[in-house]
Design a protein around this motif. Structure first.
Motif, PDB file in Angstrom:
ATOM      1  N   TYR A 389       0.961  -1.345  -0.140  1.00 14.03           N
ATOM      2  CA  TYR A 389       0.067   0.029  -0.137  1.00 14.03           C
ATOM      3  C   TYR A 389       1.055   1.118  -0.047  1.00 14.03           C
ATOM      4  O   TYR A 389       0.408   2.375  -0.732  1.00 14.03           O
ATOM      5  N   LEU A 444      -6.642  -4.493   0.991  1.00  9.85           N
ATOM      6  CA  LEU A 444      -5.952  -3.653  -0.096  1.00  9.85           C
ATOM      7  C   LEU A 444      -4.784  -4.236  -0.667  1.00  9.85           C
ATOM      8  O   LEU A 444      -4.102  -3.895  -1.337  1.00  9.85           O
ATOM      9  N   GLU A 449      -5.873  -9.391  -8.725  1.00 11.29           N
ATOM     10  CA  GLU A 449      -6.216  -8.453  -9.628  1.00 11.29           C
ATOM     11  C   GLU A 449      -7.906  -7.989  -9.356  1.00 11.29           C
ATOM     12  O   GLU A 449      -8.085  -7.044  -9.829  1.00 11.29           O
ATOM     13  N   LEU A 451     -10.203  -7.550  -6.542  1.00 16.80           N
ATOM     14  CA  LEU A 451     -10.446  -7.690  -5.200  1.00 16.80           C
ATOM     15  C   LEU A 451     -12.000  -8.065  -4.768  1.00 16.80           C
ATOM     16  O   LEU A 451     -12.063  -9.083  -4.019  1.00 16.80           O
ATOM     17  N   GLU A 500     -11.420   4.400   0.773  1.00 12.48           N
ATOM     18  CA  GLU A 500     -10.386   3.834  -0.258  1.00 12.48           C
ATOM     19  C   GLU A 500     -10.649   2.357  -0.754  1.00 12.48           C
ATOM     20  O   GLU A 500     -10.606   2.198  -2.131  1.00 12.48           O
ATOM     21  N   LEU A 501     -10.820   1.511   0.158  1.00 14.20           N
ATOM     22  CA  LEU A 501     -11.353   0.104  -0.121  1.00 14.20           C
ATOM     23  C   LEU A 501     -12.370  -0.074  -0.989  1.00 14.20           C
ATOM     24  O   LEU A 501     -12.822  -0.602  -2.048  1.00 14.20           O
ATOM     25  N   LYS A 504     -12.076   0.859  -4.630  1.00 15.14           N
ATOM     26  CA  LYS A 504     -11.475   0.015  -5.384  1.00 15.14           C
ATOM     27  C   LYS A 504     -12.568  -1.232  -5.630  1.00 15.14           C
ATOM     28  O   LYS A 504     -12.532  -1.741  -6.813  1.00 15.14           O
ATOM     29  N   GLY A 507     -14.563  -0.137  -8.586  1.00 13.52           N
ATOM     30  CA  GLY A 507     -14.045   0.047  -9.662  1.00 13.52           C
ATOM     31  C   GLY A 507     -13.863   1.345 -10.044  1.00 13.52           C
ATOM     32  O   GLY A 507     -13.777   1.701 -11.305  1.00 13.52           O
ATOM     33  N   SER A 508     -13.787   2.165  -9.113  1.00 12.24           N
ATOM     34  CA  SER A 508     -13.920   3.641  -9.279  1.00 12.24           C
ATOM     35  C   SER A 508     -12.272   4.345  -8.996  1.00 12.24           C
ATOM     36  O   SER A 508     -11.625   3.571  -8.081  1.00 12.24           O
ATOM     37  N   ASP A 509     -11.803   5.200  -9.856  1.00 11.88           N
ATOM     38  CA  ASP A 509     -10.640   5.822  -9.479  1.00 11.88           C
ATOM     39  C   ASP A 509     -10.729   6.928  -8.646  1.00 11.88           C
ATOM     40  O   ASP A 509      -9.816   7.856  -8.440  1.00 11.88           O
TER      41      ASP A 509
END
Length: 565
Positions: A389, A444, A449, A451, A500-501, A504, A507-509
């Motif tokens: 991380y 995390l 690939e 999650l 943050e998790l 992810k 599927g968002s940045d």
């Protein structure tokens, strides 16, 4: 009232503490009150006009991520994201415009409290705003909020380079003003525990802001002075104890009865032998280190120093002349940062990759340069579990995988497993208390690939959902056999990390210009109209801190066989 009496009765019968004047620990009283309050109130965000800082772009991200989870049948994750993702902005940020350079132009100032403690930690504040950094590329209000935080951290370090936490103003009451610290602290410091990762957190915020925006407006003379001071402290703290026996560069003594709140040997800390690593007398938990060289913090230093070198090299290329207040050139600072990073990285693999009797070569948590090593991990970041991380190595690295297996086993004295969940804790709260932060990091850093389909990640998510105990938020820790017993119901960093998790998993940045963005990704310029409609004055509310405290109601407990996230 009957439920409250029952909760207190249970606290008395299950959490008796003979050392307490009342025979009851404060934690059990807090848990009793929290359990009662959780059942009565509904989780929600503050009203719009009571939020500390509002952003339409943030609301856009919330709606988009909620839609993803709702379509997957995970409405509980949608609800938690809606509360946790904006929690730092809703309740802890105070952003203002300030006059600088004699009033010739406006600057930004941002103060970020941790939540239930009215002070700003360098480490916490950087991590609290981390989920919003992707928005800074296109959203000016977010960018100004972050610039204000960089400026505030810069001023703090130029005032007290060894402090870990700061007050909003010099006139604020401080809980630890009586600590004996060398160098002497100013009245702006809240606490003077030198932690290597606090310096790294300052670098991390500057580095990541630059990576996202390519804006270098923060890199003025004051910032360069702070960077120079950070590099100086890191160099000084490579010294062995005997090299500075008569005049240690740093010492800390706190009078009290908590051993991990002060340093041994008249405030010097445990003995160190020069080996290329950088000392960190205190850990990111604010607990005293057992051995002086904290390995995860040194790993974080390697990463951020390398990035700093690249940033400074860019500044050198783009700037014809350095600021008149600079004492060193960008090139000189860049070379120093790069050299230090290489030296520390080499020392980590030479002194901290140690043979474990059960797991083989693993990274130690702390070493002293004399050959002694501490095998453990703590949930606070930086941790050994968080090495991928942090960006120090990939999650598939063999040395990391062995270390990870050790951390998530009963060979780690601070890995706990009970009927309510399992995960890493630490000495800060005590034995049996699991930190959600550690569970998030475990998810995390899983070497996969996808999650969302990984069984380990799914198990972590289910524990995290249950750990909220119906409040709608992450906590500092919960007891391994009872999620209703938890500490710090308002701990903004944990909420940001959990967000943050979830980003992810969705599927968002974290930006507003992804394909399929709601309302074609409206910008923060539209927010003023929305605020006017509810009587809010600006995009920033400076309501009192008491307005931001939220306690919630039970949400359905997720089962262990819940669908994939």
């Amino acid at each position: 009232m009957d439920k409250l009496k029952a909760a207190f009765s249970q606290a008395f019968t299950t959490s008796f503490n003979p050392k307490s004047p009342t025979g009851l620990s404060s934690d059990s009283i807090d848990s009793a009150l929290q359990s009662h309050m959780v059942s009565k109130l509904r989780p929600s965000r503050p009203p719009l006009d009571k939020r500390k800082f509002s952003s339409l772009a943030v609301e856009n991200v919330i709606e988009r991520v909620k839609r993803v989870f709702e379509e997957k049948g995970r409405s509980e994750l949608a609800d938690l994201f809606e509360l946790c993702y904006p929690n730092t902005l809703d309740t802890t940020v105070v952003h203002t415009e300030v006059e600088i350079e004699g009033g010739n132009r406006q600057g930004d100032d941002t103060f970020v409290i941790t939540g239930d403690i009215p002070a700003m930690w360098l480490r916490d504040s950087t991590n609290q705003v981390n989920p919003y950094l992707p928005l800074a590329k296109t959203q000016a209000p977010i960018r100004h909020m972050l610039l204000g935080l960089i400026a505030r951290q810069t001023r703090c370090l130029n005032t007290d380079i060894y402090a870990n936490a700061f007050k909003k103003s010099r006139h604020q009451w401080g809980e630890w003003d009586k600590d004996l610290v060398h160098p002497k602290l100013s009245s702006l410091a809240w606490e003077g525990k030198y932690e290597l990762d606090s310096l790294c957190a300052f670098l991390k915020l500057s580095n990541r802001y630059y990576e996202v925006t390519r804006d270098t407006s923060f890199a003025d003379g004051e910032w360069t002075t702070a960077v120079d001071a950070v590099l100086g402290v890191m160099r000084v703290q490579q010294r062995g104890t005997l090299e500075e026996l008569e005049e240690p560069a740093y010492s800390f003594v706190r009078v009290g009865n908590v051993p991990i709140d002060t340093l041994m040997l008249d405030g010097r800390g445990p003995p160190a032998k020069r080996c290329g690593l950088i000392k960190s007398p205190f850990r990111p938990s604010d607990d005293a280190s057992t051995y002086p060289f904290l390995v995860p913090a040194n790993a974080m230093a390697v990463v951020e120093l390398q990035k700093l070198s690249a940033l400074l090299t860019s500044l050198e290329a783009d700037s014809a002349t350095p600021s008149s207040s600079q004492t060193r050139s960008y090139k000189s600072l860049a070379e120093e940062a790069n050299s230090l990073a290489s030296e520390v990285k080499e020392a980590i693999y030479k002194h901290a990759l140690v043979e474990h009797p059960r797991f083989g070569k693993v990274f130690a948590y702390e070493v002293d340069g004399f050959g002694n090593a501490l095998f453990m991990d703590d949930a606070n970041i930086p941790s050994l579990l968080s090495l991928p991380y942090l960006g120090f190595l990939p999650a598939t690295d063999p040395d990391y995988l062995r270390t990870r297996t050790f951390i998530l086993s009963d060979s780690n004295p601070y890995y706990f497993s009970g009927s309510a969940g399992k995960g890493v804790g630490g000495p800060h709260v005590g034995l049996g208390w699991i930190w959600p932060m550690g569970i998030v990091v475990q998810a995390l850093t899983t070497a996969t690939e996808d999650l969302g389909s990984d069984p380990e990640v799914q198990a972590c998510v289910e524990i995290l959902v249950k750990s909220t105990a119906g409040t709608g938020f992450m906590h500092e820790s919960f007891f391994m056999d009872d999620v209703q017993k938890f500490t710090r119901p308002w701990f903004a960093w944990a909420n940001s990390l959990f967000a943050e998790l979830l980003l992810k998993l969705a599927g968002s940045d974290g930006t507003v210009d992804e394909p399929g963005s709601i309302n074609d990704a409206p910008t923060d310029a539209h927010l003023a109209a929305a605020h006017t409609a509810v009587g809010a004055a600006t995009t920033c509310s400076t309501a009192g801190e008491e307005d931001a405290k939220i306690v919630g109601e039970d949400v359905p407990e997720a089962g262990v066989d819940a669908p994939s996230v």
